[in-house]
Design an enzyme around this catalytic site. Sequence first.
Site, short mmCIF file in Angstrom:
data_model
loop_
_atom_site.label_atom_id
_atom_site.label_comp_id
_atom_site.label_asym_id
_atom_site.label_seq_id
_atom_site.Cartn_x
_atom_site.Cartn_y
_atom_site.Cartn_z
N LYS A 112 14.95 7.56 11.20
CA LYS A 112 15.15 7.93 9.79
C LYS A 112 16.48 8.66 9.59
O LYS A 112 17.06 8.60 8.51
CB LYS A 112 13.96 8.78 9.31
CG LYS A 112 12.67 7.99 9.17
CD LYS A 112 12.81 6.91 8.09
CE LYS A 112 11.51 6.19 7.79
NZ LYS A 112 11.62 5.23 6.69
N TYR A 128 10.76 8.85 15.79
CA TYR A 128 10.68 8.46 14.37
C TYR A 128 11.84 9.09 13.60
O TYR A 128 12.54 8.41 12.83
CB TYR A 128 9.34 8.90 13.80
CG TYR A 128 9.21 8.74 12.31
CD1 TYR A 128 9.19 7.48 11.74
CD2 TYR A 128 9.13 9.85 11.47
CE1 TYR A 128 9.08 7.32 10.36
CE2 TYR A 128 9.01 9.71 10.10
CZ TYR A 128 8.98 8.44 9.55
OH TYR A 128 8.89 8.29 8.19
N THR A 162 -1.22 8.63 3.27
CA THR A 162 -1.23 7.16 3.21
C THR A 162 -1.80 6.63 4.53
O THR A 162 -2.19 7.41 5.40
CB THR A 162 0.19 6.58 3.05
OG1 THR A 162 0.93 6.87 4.25
CG2 THR A 162 0.94 7.14 1.86
N SER A 177 13.27 10.29 5.54
CA SER A 177 12.19 11.27 5.76
C SER A 177 12.79 12.67 5.87
O SER A 177 13.93 12.83 6.32
CB SER A 177 11.46 10.94 7.06
OG SER A 177 10.60 12.00 7.41
N ARG A 224 0.86 -1.20 0.00
CA ARG A 224 0.00 0.00 0.00
C ARG A 224 0.90 1.25 0.00
O ARG A 224 2.12 1.15 0.02
CB ARG A 224 -0.93 0.01 1.21
CG ARG A 224 -0.21 -0.06 2.55
CD ARG A 224 -1.17 0.10 3.73
NE ARG A 224 -0.39 0.32 4.93
CZ ARG A 224 -0.02 -0.63 5.77
NH1 ARG A 224 -0.34 -1.88 5.52
NH2 ARG A 224 0.71 -0.34 6.83
N ASP A 238 8.42 -10.30 6.97
CA ASP A 238 8.77 -9.12 7.77
C ASP A 238 10.19 -8.69 7.38
O ASP A 238 11.11 -9.53 7.38
CB ASP A 238 8.70 -9.49 9.26
CG ASP A 238 8.68 -8.27 10.16
OD1 ASP A 238 9.45 -7.32 9.89
OD2 ASP A 238 7.90 -8.27 11.12
O1 NJP Z 1 3.33 3.94 4.84
P1 NJP Z 1 2.16 2.85 4.85
P2 NJP Z 1 3.87 4.89 3.66
N1 NJP Z 1 7.91 -5.78 7.21
O2 NJP Z 1 1.93 2.56 6.29
C1 NJP Z 1 4.99 -2.28 4.91
C2 NJP Z 1 8.22 6.84 4.73
N2 NJP Z 1 7.60 8.14 4.93
O3 NJP Z 1 3.61 4.32 2.34
O4 NJP Z 1 3.65 -5.38 5.99
C3 NJP Z 1 7.50 -5.71 5.92
O5 NJP Z 1 1.03 3.27 3.99
C4 NJP Z 1 3.46 -2.27 4.91
O6 NJP Z 1 2.90 -3.51 4.52
P3 NJP Z 1 2.42 -4.67 5.55
C5 NJP Z 1 7.83 5.82 5.78
O7 NJP Z 1 8.61 5.93 6.94
C6 NJP Z 1 6.25 8.29 4.92
O8 NJP Z 1 3.42 6.26 3.95
O9 NJP Z 1 1.54 -5.52 4.70
N3 NJP Z 1 6.74 -4.71 5.45
C7 NJP Z 1 3.16 -1.27 3.82
O10 NJP Z 1 3.24 -1.88 2.55
C8 NJP Z 1 8.12 4.54 5.03
O11 NJP Z 1 9.47 4.20 5.13
C9 NJP Z 1 5.69 9.55 5.17
O12 NJP Z 1 1.71 -3.97 6.68
C10 NJP Z 1 6.33 -3.78 6.33
C11 NJP Z 1 4.30 -0.27 3.95
O13 NJP Z 1 5.38 -0.93 4.63
C12 NJP Z 1 7.78 4.90 3.58
O14 NJP Z 1 7.76 6.31 3.51
C13 NJP Z 1 6.51 10.64 5.42
C14 NJP Z 1 6.71 -3.80 7.69
C15 NJP Z 1 3.91 0.94 4.78
O15 NJP Z 1 2.86 1.59 4.15
C16 NJP Z 1 6.44 4.37 3.13
O16 NJP Z 1 5.43 4.85 4.01
C17 NJP Z 1 7.88 10.44 5.44
C18 NJP Z 1 7.52 -4.87 8.12
N4 NJP Z 1 7.91 -4.98 9.39
C19 NJP Z 1 8.42 9.21 5.19
N5 NJP Z 1 6.13 -2.73 8.31
C20 NJP Z 1 4.21 9.79 5.17
N6 NJP Z 1 3.38 8.85 4.76
O17 NJP Z 1 3.76 10.90 5.57
C21 NJP Z 1 5.45 -2.07 7.38
O18 NJP Z 1 8.67 11.50 5.69
N7 NJP Z 1 5.57 -2.68 6.19
#
Ligand code: NJP
Length: 272
Positions: A158, A154, A189, A141, A15, A62
């Site tokens: 980062k 956080y 998101t 980030s 996602r 994971d």
């Molecule tokens: O987050 P979200 P974003 N092992 O929660 C996966 C950075 N960022 O797209 O495992 C494997 O919608 C999870 O999938 P699932 C942020 O720090 C964001 O916004 O099935 N996968 C999902 O596909 C991050 O590094 C913002 O739950 C794991 C995805 O990760 C990146 O952008 C601002 C997992 C997370 O989707 C993507 O974030 C910023 C694990 N242990 C930086 N844990 C912002 N959104 O505002 C999670 O500065 N996932």
Amino acid sequence: MHLRDSVVIVTGASRGIGRAIADRLAAEGSLLVLVARSAGGGGQGQGEGEGDGPAPRWVTGDVVDPDTARKAVAAALESFGRLDAVINNAGLGLRAPVWRIAPEDLRYVLDVNLIGPLNFIRAAVPPMVERGRGLIVNVSSAVARRPVPSLGGYAATKAALLSLSETLRMELSGTGVEVLSVLPGSVETGFKSAARGEPYPERPGAVRLEPTDVADRVVRAMAAGRREVAVLSRSERLALLAGRVAPGLVEKALLRRYGGGGSPGDGPGQGV
Ligand code: NJP
């Protein structure tokens, strides 16, 4: 790098930003290995949207588990015969004033945001160096460079990832393996609802980037061989600029907006 027919691993592709990057790369003709704990919602997306190449391979696991990274690299090599890029995008938020951060929350988020990418770097860099080409993309980030109240824990994870990323880039110079650091601002998101710590307050009317904005910029930066890309909204860009000229004023504005967490009225959800 040439995106067509390049073999790319994207973590966190179920996602949000990772899914948007996978879709964008599929449209460019890249061959994808996608990683998350769940394989996403099905239908359009996850690299299946507009591309006409083979379906992406999914590795569910994971990122904290080194086996997930080993399986993803093996899937790329077995399915497509090579690995051109890894996008370390999977990540997790943490919101709380520093003095209220639960150490177990910070430890867990550090594991996902730092050890996760490290696992993929350790698995992917050796075959890339052997081949004399490759790209590691680390999604850090904007808060790694600009402290924001309640995001200190956080931001620390980062900033650690950014430091690792910049050091890796230097270490790999001359090997043909490049490193790109990505610094997004606030993106619309599911990130905030998945975050650890205290709930993010509602901020109706706040202008946020869309995941597709980040995906476009990341994919363009990959193609152009950039070493860093910051993806910010107009107001975030202005705040960053103003912070250089008048840091005290910007800190006060950030405190007014996000709250300091230091007085009874500054609890979660207040002051925003
Ligand atoms: O987050 P979200 P974003 N092992 O929660 C996966 C950075 N960022 O797209 O495992 C494997 O919608 C999870 O999938 P699932 C942020 O720090 C964001 O916004 O099935 N996968 C999902 O596909 C991050 O590094 C913002 O739950 C794991 C995805 O990760 C990146 O952008 C601002 C997992 C997370 O989707 C993507 O974030 C910023 C694990 N242990 C930086 N844990 C912002 N959104 O505002 C999670 O500065 N996932």
